[in-house]
Write a protein that holds these residues in place. Sequence first.
Motif, PDB file in Angstrom:
ATOM      1  N   ALA B 210       0.846  -1.195   0.000  1.00  0.00           N
ATOM      2  CA  ALA B 210       0.000   0.000   0.000  1.00  0.00           C
ATOM      3  C   ALA B 210       0.883   1.248   0.000  1.00  0.00           C
ATOM      4  O   ALA B 210       1.918   1.294   0.656  1.00  0.00           O
ATOM      5  CB  ALA B 210      -0.893  -0.001   1.220  1.00  0.00           C
ATOM      6  N   ASN B 211       0.465   2.236  -0.764  1.00  0.00           N
ATOM      7  CA  ASN B 211       1.271   3.440  -0.929  1.00  0.00           C
ATOM      8  C   ASN B 211       0.785   4.522   0.036  1.00  0.00           C
ATOM      9  O   ASN B 211      -0.378   4.897   0.002  1.00  0.00           O
ATOM     10  CB  ASN B 211       1.109   3.914  -2.377  1.00  0.00           C
ATOM     11  N   PRO B 212       1.680   5.026   0.909  1.00  0.00           N
ATOM     12  CA  PRO B 212       1.217   6.051   1.858  1.00  0.00           C
ATOM     13  C   PRO B 212       0.739   7.329   1.169  1.00  0.00           C
ATOM     14  O   PRO B 212      -0.202   7.970   1.638  1.00  0.00           O
ATOM     15  CB  PRO B 212       2.455   6.315   2.717  1.00  0.00           C
ATOM     16  N   ALA B 215      -2.779   6.831   0.234  1.00  0.00           N
ATOM     17  CA  ALA B 215      -3.665   6.830   1.403  1.00  0.00           C
ATOM     18  C   ALA B 215      -3.943   8.263   1.864  1.00  0.00           C
ATOM     19  O   ALA B 215      -5.089   8.632   2.132  1.00  0.00           O
ATOM     20  CB  ALA B 215      -3.038   6.019   2.527  1.00  0.00           C
ATOM     21  N   THR B 218      -6.280   9.908  -0.527  1.00  0.00           N
ATOM     22  CA  THR B 218      -7.666   9.458  -0.380  1.00  0.00           C
ATOM     23  C   THR B 218      -8.362  10.185   0.753  1.00  0.00           C
ATOM     24  O   THR B 218      -9.484  10.686   0.600  1.00  0.00           O
ATOM     25  CB  THR B 218      -7.686   7.948  -0.096  1.00  0.00           C
ATOM     26  N   VAL B 219      -7.662  10.252   1.914  1.00  0.00           N
ATOM     27  CA  VAL B 219      -8.272  10.910   3.066  1.00  0.00           C
ATOM     28  C   VAL B 219      -8.562  12.373   2.739  1.00  0.00           C
ATOM     29  O   VAL B 219      -9.658  12.895   3.022  1.00  0.00           O
ATOM     30  CB  VAL B 219      -7.347  10.789   4.290  1.00  0.00           C
ATOM     31  N   TRP B 282      -2.866  -0.950  -3.690  1.00  0.00           N
ATOM     32  CA  TRP B 282      -2.298   0.319  -4.117  1.00  0.00           C
ATOM     33  C   TRP B 282      -3.377   1.360  -4.437  1.00  0.00           C
ATOM     34  O   TRP B 282      -3.106   2.539  -4.454  1.00  0.00           O
ATOM     35  CB  TRP B 282      -1.467   0.063  -5.382  1.00  0.00           C
ATOM     36  N   MET B 284      -7.107   3.512  -4.265  1.00  0.00           N
ATOM     37  CA  MET B 284      -7.686   4.339  -3.212  1.00  0.00           C
ATOM     38  C   MET B 284      -8.752   3.593  -2.425  1.00  0.00           C
ATOM     39  O   MET B 284      -9.081   3.966  -1.317  1.00  0.00           O
ATOM     40  CB  MET B 284      -8.293   5.590  -3.831  1.00  0.00           C
ATOM     41  N   ALA B 287      -8.429   2.290   1.482  1.00  0.00           N
ATOM     42  CA  ALA B 287      -8.479   3.339   2.498  1.00  0.00           C
ATOM     43  C   ALA B 287      -9.833   4.027   2.503  1.00  0.00           C
ATOM     44  O   ALA B 287     -10.317   4.482   3.547  1.00  0.00           O
ATOM     45  CB  ALA B 287      -7.382   4.368   2.248  1.00  0.00           C
TER      46      ALA B 287
END
Lengths: 146, 520
Positions: B210-212, B215, B218-219, B282, B284, B287
Motif C-alpha cells: 500500500a502506498n502512503p 492513502a 484518499t483521506v 495500491w 484508493m 483506504a
Amino acid sequence: MTATVLESQLVVGATLFILGVVGFLTRRNLILIMLSAELMLHGVSINLTAFSRYHGNPQGQVFTIFVLTIAACEAGLALSLILSLYQRRKSLDIFLWGKLGEDDLPVFTGTPAPPITVSVDPNVDLPHLTPAGRMPKTQPGPQTKT
Amino acid sequence: MNAAIQQLNNAFSLIAPEAVLLAAVCLIFFAAPFLVNERGEAPVGLRHRWGCLSLLALLLASCVWWQSPPVTRTLGPFVLDELTWYIRGLTLTFGAILVLLHWNQADDARSAESHACLLAILAGVNLIAASNDLVGLFVALELVSIPTYLFLLLPRRDAPAQEATLKYFLLSIFSSAIVLFGMSYLYGATGTTNLSGIHAAFSAASDHRANPLVAVATVMLIAGLGFRLTAVPFHFYAPDVFQGAPTSAAAMLSFVPKIAGFVALLRLMVPATGAEQAMNPWTMTPAAIPLLWWLAVATMFVGNLMALMQTDIRRLLAYSSVSHAGYMMVGLIVGMAHEHQKADVLATVSPNSVSGIGAMLFYLAVYGAMTLGTFAVLIAAARTDKRIESFDDLSGLSRTRPAMALLLAIFLFSLAGLPPTAGFLGKLNLFFAAWSQGTVEGQESYKWLAVILAINAALGAWYYLKIIGVMFLREPINRSQQDTVIETPSLIAAGLCLVGTLGLFFLPGWLWVPIQSIMP
C-alpha cells in the motif's frame, strides 16, 4: 532529481499547507483568514512543481498555473466580499458575523477586538516630498478652526 | 500543430452543451450592465426576460445534449460516457426547475447576474462529470463553487445573507485547498494527471505494498469533497447557510453540490465502464471504504437527530439534506466495494441484485425532485411581507391554502420514504444494494449499513410527519387570504417536481434503463 530533494520539497509544501490551516482556524481578521487559505493553495503549488520535476513531465507545472489563476479569482472575489462585509459592520472581526446558529447554543463572541484608532499626532514629522520651487507665503491672521 | 488543433476540436465536441451554457453566461454578464441605470435601478419586469433567456439557454443546451450520445473513452482531457450523459440530463432538467424557483427571488436589477451564476454552476457540474483529468476536475469544481458565492449574496444583500455567504465562502475555499492537496499527492504517486492514466497506473502496480501517498490523497479527497456532500463532520456550515441565504439559493445548495461531490468521487475512485479494475492495495479503495463507512453512519445519525430538534424549517431541511447525503453515501460505498471484488466472488452474488452506484444515481434524481419540490412550495406559500421561517408560519396551511399543504405533504412523504412516492423506491434500492452486498462472504458490515439505513429512515419519518401535523392539525396563526401572492414560476416548478416524485414511483423504468447502462 533524487528522492531526498523531492522529500525536502514536499516537507516545505506540507509545512506551508499546515501553517495555512493553523492560520485559517485561529485568525479572526477576515483578510488574514483569506491569506491563510492562499498559503494553503501555494503549499500545494510547491508539491505539484516538486512532483513535476521528479516525474520529469510538465503536467504538474501546468496544474500549478491553473491553481494560481484560480487562486487569483478567489482572492478577487474574496476582497470584494470582505469590503461589502466591512461596510456593514465597520470592522474586519469575524466574531461579529455569528448571528446564525442553533438557538440553544451560547454564541461565542470572545473579547471584542480593540477598536482601530489611528491617532495622527500633528507634531510627528511625516515623510514628505522634497520641496520644489519657492515656499508659498503663509497667510497671516487668525487660524480658522477646521 | 494540426494534430493539436484536431485534438482541441475533438475535445470541444465532447463539452458542447457546457459551451452553450457558458456562452449564455458571457452574454448575460456582458449585456446586463447596459440595462441598469447609474442608481442601480432596472425597468420593472426585467427579471422575467432574464428568466426566459436562462430557460432558453438551458433548452438549447438540452438539444445539444440530446444530439451528442456517449462516445468511446479516449485519453483526452474530457470524456463523454454514459455517466456524463446521465448527469448532464439530470443537471439540465433540475437546472430548469432551479431557474423557475429563482425567478422572483432576485430583484430586477440583480436578476441577470444571479441567473448567469446559476447557469455557470450548472455548466461546472456538467464539466465535473465530463472531466478525465485532475486539472479539469479541479477547475470544474471551482466553476461550481465560485459562482455559488455570488448566487448566495446577490438576491438579498442583507446581514444574514452576507453572513451565510461568508461562512460558505470560507469553508469552500478551505475544502478546495484540501482537495487540491489530495490531488497533488495523487499526481505524485502515479506521475500523471489523467484519470484514465491514474487508474492504469493503479492496475500496473499490482504487486506493490500500500502506498502512503495514495492513502493520504484518499483521506484528503474525501475530506474536501465531504464539504460539498455536507457529510458529517463537514456539515457545520449547512444549517447556517440555509437559514441565511435566499430560499432559491438554499434549494440549489441542497442539491447541486451533492451531484458535484458524488460525481467527483465516482470519477476519482471508480474507473470507467469497461476499464480494468485494479485489485490491489495500491488503489484508493482500501483506504476509502472504511472511512466512507464511518462517515456515512455518522452523517445519517447526526443529520436525523439534529433535525428532530429544529424549529426553523430551513435548518430542518438543511439537516434533512445532511441525512440524505448519508443515504447516498451508502450506495457509493456498496458500489465501490462491489467493483473492488474479484470476479469469482462476484459470481456468488445473485445476478439480479441492485448495483450500489446505480441505486445512488437513482436516489440522486429522486432526491432532487423531492427536495426542490419542497423548496418550491416554501417559495410559493410565502406571504408578501415575510418568507416562511418557523413552524408557526406553516401552521394551519391546510385551511388557508389547501393545495399548497397537499403538495408539501406529498414531498415530505417522499423525503420520509413512504409509498406511493419515489423516495420509497429510492430508499428500497439503496437498502437492497447494501443488503445483497452484505450476503457476500466476509462483507457482513454492509448488512449493518443496510440496518442503520432502515433505522434512520424511521427516525427521519418523525420530523417530516411533524411538519405535516403542524400544517393539517393546528389552527392558522395570523394568516389572512389577501396577503398571499401568486408565484406562478414556483408553482410550475412544484408541479414538475410532483410529476417526478410520483412518476418515478409508477414508472421507474425510464430512469433505471440509462442507469443500468452506466454500471452493468
